[in-house]
Design a protein around this motif. Structure first.
Motif, PDB file in Angstrom:
ATOM      1  N   VAL A 293       0.825  -1.207   0.000  1.00  0.00           N
ATOM      2  CA  VAL A 293       0.000   0.000   0.000  1.00  0.00           C
ATOM      3  C   VAL A 293       0.858   1.256   0.000  1.00  0.00           C
ATOM      4  CG1 VAL A 293      -1.723   1.316   1.324  1.00  0.00           C
ATOM      5  CG2 VAL A 293      -1.899  -1.189   1.160  1.00  0.00           C
ATOM      6  N   PHE A 294       1.920   1.256   0.798  1.00  0.00           N
ATOM      7  CA  PHE A 294       2.814   2.404   0.902  1.00  0.00           C
ATOM      8  C   PHE A 294       3.932   2.302  -0.119  1.00  0.00           C
ATOM      9  CE2 PHE A 294       1.914   1.423   5.537  1.00  0.00           C
ATOM     10  CZ  PHE A 294       0.794   2.231   5.585  1.00  0.00           C
ATOM     11  N   SER A 295       4.574   3.439  -0.377  1.00  0.00           N
ATOM     12  CA  SER A 295       5.809   3.443  -1.152  1.00  0.00           C
ATOM     13  C   SER A 295       6.927   3.143  -0.161  1.00  0.00           C
ATOM     14  CB  SER A 295       6.028   4.807  -1.807  1.00  0.00           C
ATOM     15  OG  SER A 295       5.009   5.088  -2.728  1.00  0.00           O
ATOM     16  N   VAL A 296       7.432   1.904  -0.177  1.00  0.00           N
ATOM     17  CA  VAL A 296       8.445   1.463   0.788  1.00  0.00           C
ATOM     18  C   VAL A 296       9.787   1.349   0.075  1.00  0.00           C
ATOM     19  CG1 VAL A 296       9.122  -0.336   2.419  1.00  0.00           C
ATOM     20  CG2 VAL A 296       6.700   0.208   2.111  1.00  0.00           C
ATOM     21  N   PHE A 297      10.824   1.913   0.705  1.00  0.00           N
ATOM     22  CA  PHE A 297      12.162   1.934   0.125  1.00  0.00           C
ATOM     23  C   PHE A 297      13.167   1.371   1.118  1.00  0.00           C
ATOM     24  CE2 PHE A 297       9.608   5.153  -1.844  1.00  0.00           C
ATOM     25  CZ  PHE A 297       9.886   5.010  -3.191  1.00  0.00           C
ATOM     26  N   GLU A 298      14.310   0.925   0.585  1.00  0.00           N
ATOM     27  CA  GLU A 298      15.341   0.333   1.439  1.00  0.00           C
ATOM     28  C   GLU A 298      16.328   1.354   1.981  1.00  0.00           C
ATOM     29  OE1 GLU A 298      16.580   0.024  -2.854  1.00  0.00           O
ATOM     30  OE2 GLU A 298      14.791  -0.566  -1.779  1.00  0.00           O
ATOM     31  N   SER A 299      16.224   2.613   1.554  1.00  0.00           N
ATOM     32  CA  SER A 299      17.094   3.665   2.096  1.00  0.00           C
ATOM     33  C   SER A 299      16.442   5.021   1.884  1.00  0.00           C
ATOM     34  CB  SER A 299      18.465   3.648   1.409  1.00  0.00           C
ATOM     35  OG  SER A 299      18.349   4.109   0.066  1.00  0.00           O
ATOM     36  N   VAL A 300      16.872   5.982   2.671  1.00  0.00           N
ATOM     37  CA  VAL A 300      16.372   7.352   2.511  1.00  0.00           C
ATOM     38  C   VAL A 300      16.766   7.876   1.136  1.00  0.00           C
ATOM     39  CG1 VAL A 300      16.580   9.728   3.363  1.00  0.00           C
ATOM     40  CG2 VAL A 300      16.364   7.833   4.986  1.00  0.00           C
ATOM     41  N   GLN A 301      17.974   7.551   0.718  1.00  0.00           N
ATOM     42  CA  GLN A 301      18.446   8.019  -0.589  1.00  0.00           C
ATOM     43  C   GLN A 301      17.519   7.545  -1.708  1.00  0.00           C
ATOM     44  OE1 GLN A 301      20.876  10.250  -1.111  1.00  0.00           O
ATOM     45  NE2 GLN A 301      20.237  10.247  -3.248  1.00  0.00           N
TER      46      GLN A 301
END
Length: 139
Positions: free
Chosen positions: A122-130
């Motif tokens: 559902v969310f935009s999930v990423f493995e890093s802030v960058q």
């Protein structure tokens, strides 16, 4: 066996490193502006029913129309149902306000509840802030 007073903070040794992280029942929040219109809230500690209201207040405070909020959960050691509810509410508020909402999740304590509930889709999930910031730039 020695018992340490919980109100005493260690100033050296291995115990002092633990003094930098939030205690149980406490949440660490570090807010910074990554670029104009993009706020990163780095969260550390446990997100449970005691700390979720603090996370909610910070997240909703930084959701402005046309802006993007990156919620960095890489320092979270526990994400309970109250924390998941905060993420859902922040996502809904972002949509209502015309804001972007990104979640950074790398630790199993966060990725597992997201996957188990289906919220990782559902969310935009990423493995890093960058990576989350780069995704915002490509919009």
């Amino acid at each position: 066996m020695t018992v340490q007073d919980p109100d005493v903070v260690a100033t050296s040794g291995a115990e002092s490193a633990a003094a930098d992280s939030p205690r149980a029942g406490q949440l660490g929040l570090d807010v910074r502006t990554a670029t104009e219109g993009v706020t990163v809230v780095s969260v550390s500690g446990e997100v449970d029913m005691l700390t979720a209201p603090q996370l909610r207040a910070s997240a909703l405070q930084h959701l402005d129309a046309g802006s993007t909020l990156v919620l960095d959960l890489s320092g979270v050691s526990f994400l309970g149902s109250a924390g998941l509810a905060v993420l859902v509410e922040a996502s809904q508020q972002a949509t209502r306000r015309g804001a972007g909402f990104r979640v950074v999740a790398v630790e199993r304590a966060v990725t597992r509840p997201l996957a188990a509930t289906g919220l990782g889709e559902v969310f935009s999930v990423f493995e890093s802030v960058q990576r989350a910031l780069e995704a915002d730039e490509s919009r």
